[in-house]
Design an enzyme around this catalytic site. Sequence first.
Site, PDB file in Angstrom:
ATOM      1  N   ASP A 135       0.824  -1.220   0.000  1.00 60.58           N
ATOM      2  CA  ASP A 135       0.000   0.000   0.000  1.00 60.58           C
ATOM      3  C   ASP A 135       0.858   1.270   0.000  1.00 60.58           C
ATOM      4  O   ASP A 135       0.361   2.355   0.243  1.00 60.58           O
ATOM      5  CB  ASP A 135      -0.962  -0.005   1.199  1.00 60.58           C
ATOM      6  CG  ASP A 135      -0.242  -0.019   2.544  1.00 60.58           C
ATOM      7  OD1 ASP A 135       1.017   0.002   2.560  1.00 60.58           O
ATOM      8  OD2 ASP A 135      -0.936  -0.040   3.581  1.00 60.58           O
ATOM      9  N   HIS A 137       3.415   1.937   2.052  1.00 59.16           N
ATOM     10  CA  HIS A 137       3.960   2.391   3.340  1.00 59.16           C
ATOM     11  C   HIS A 137       5.468   2.176   3.405  1.00 59.16           C
ATOM     12  O   HIS A 137       6.019   1.287   2.768  1.00 59.16           O
ATOM     13  CB  HIS A 137       3.233   1.746   4.532  1.00 59.16           C
ATOM     14  CG  HIS A 137       3.552   0.308   4.810  1.00 59.16           C
ATOM     15  ND1 HIS A 137       2.611  -0.692   4.708  1.00 59.16           N
ATOM     16  CD2 HIS A 137       4.686  -0.307   5.216  1.00 59.16           C
ATOM     17  CE1 HIS A 137       3.162  -1.846   5.039  1.00 59.16           C
ATOM     18  NE2 HIS A 137       4.430  -1.648   5.352  1.00 59.16           N
TER      19      HIS A 137
HETATM   20  C1  GLP Z   1       6.696  -4.223   7.012  1.00 56.06           C
HETATM   21  C2  GLP Z   1       7.819  -3.312   7.473  1.00 56.06           C
HETATM   22  C3  GLP Z   1       8.325  -2.438   6.350  1.00 56.06           C
HETATM   23  C4  GLP Z   1       8.563  -3.268   5.113  1.00 56.06           C
HETATM   24  C5  GLP Z   1       7.283  -3.924   4.677  1.00 56.06           C
HETATM   25  C6  GLP Z   1       7.417  -4.723   3.404  1.00 56.06           C
HETATM   26  O1  GLP Z   1       5.471  -3.615   7.003  1.00 56.06           O
HETATM   27  N1  GLP Z   1       7.411  -2.480   8.554  1.00 56.06           N
HETATM   28  O2  GLP Z   1       9.519  -1.788   6.769  1.00 56.06           O
HETATM   29  O3  GLP Z   1       9.070  -2.454   4.087  1.00 56.06           O
HETATM   30  O4  GLP Z   1       6.880  -4.790   5.730  1.00 56.06           O
HETATM   31  O5  GLP Z   1       7.821  -6.031   3.703  1.00 56.06           O
HETATM   32  P1  GLP Z   1       8.403  -7.055   2.672  1.00 56.06           P
HETATM   33  O6  GLP Z   1       9.778  -6.552   2.354  1.00 56.06           O
HETATM   34  O7  GLP Z   1       8.437  -8.347   3.395  1.00 56.06           O
HETATM   35  O8  GLP Z   1       7.531  -7.046   1.501  1.00 56.06           O
END
Ligand code: GLP
Length: 259
Positions: A135, A137
């Site tokens: 999303d 973030h």
């Molecule tokens: C979590 C963390 C983020 C990270 C996101 C994406 O929400 N707080 O810092 O970027 O996951 O995770 P992934 O890299 O496993 O897709």
Amino acid sequence: MEIIVLPDADAVANAAAGIIQARVERGPAVLGLATGSTPLGTYRELIRRHREEGLSFADAQAFTLDEYLGLPADHPESYRSVIRREFTDSVDFADGAVRSIDGQAEDPEQEALRYDAEIAAAGGVDVQLLGIGTDGHIGFNEPMSSLASRTRIKTLTEQTRRDNARFFPSIDEVPHHVITQGLGTIREARHLLLLGLGEPKALAIAAAVEGPIAANCPASALQLHPHTTVLVDAAAASRLEHTEYYQYTHAQKPAWQRY
Ligand code: GLP
């Protein structure tokens, strides 16, 4: 923004590790470390360089980006545990040089203020590694986070809880609340390094890099930063409109210009 489109996840990990290594070797560095699966290849490559090539983190410090509220520090999925297990315990950071948010602090609001002050007291972050949520973030700054926000408590969206459920026995165990460095806090780091891997991140990367600066895509706040490097694999780059230009720019990068 410098946008670098690379063929695959290994190439992204290699490039990110190279940027971090260059900073660590220039003198005492403060690193900002992200969790999630995206930076794991980078951490593995840094550990390899430590073991096989003598890269040392003895003079470096590190701060994690965010933490689940309510998880004990020694819970295997607390970001404090994850960052130690996946990276910092396997290299030579000095004792106490890796700092995290206390997800069980008695007063979480006070803990958030304390953490921002601790980062400032260390002189700020030199290189901040970031992944991106589906999303948009970064950290745990969900859509509509203030672009000026400081470290504080946030409520996770159900989409993020579902995305992160794979790390827990069931979705019911994924906390609803977190403490995360704010977008304003993150933007104070001197160099931001955003990684994106895989097709599920393609829309979020496109919105962050080429969309308007808007609270509904928190990563778009990085457009306001004077030194952001975006490293993406081909799948995560698949919704970008200007990939040809990014590849041309990268091919023309002057030898003297560092990352
Ligand atoms: C979590 C963390 C983020 C990270 C996101 C994406 O929400 N707080 O810092 O970027 O996951 O995770 P992934 O890299 O496993 O897709």
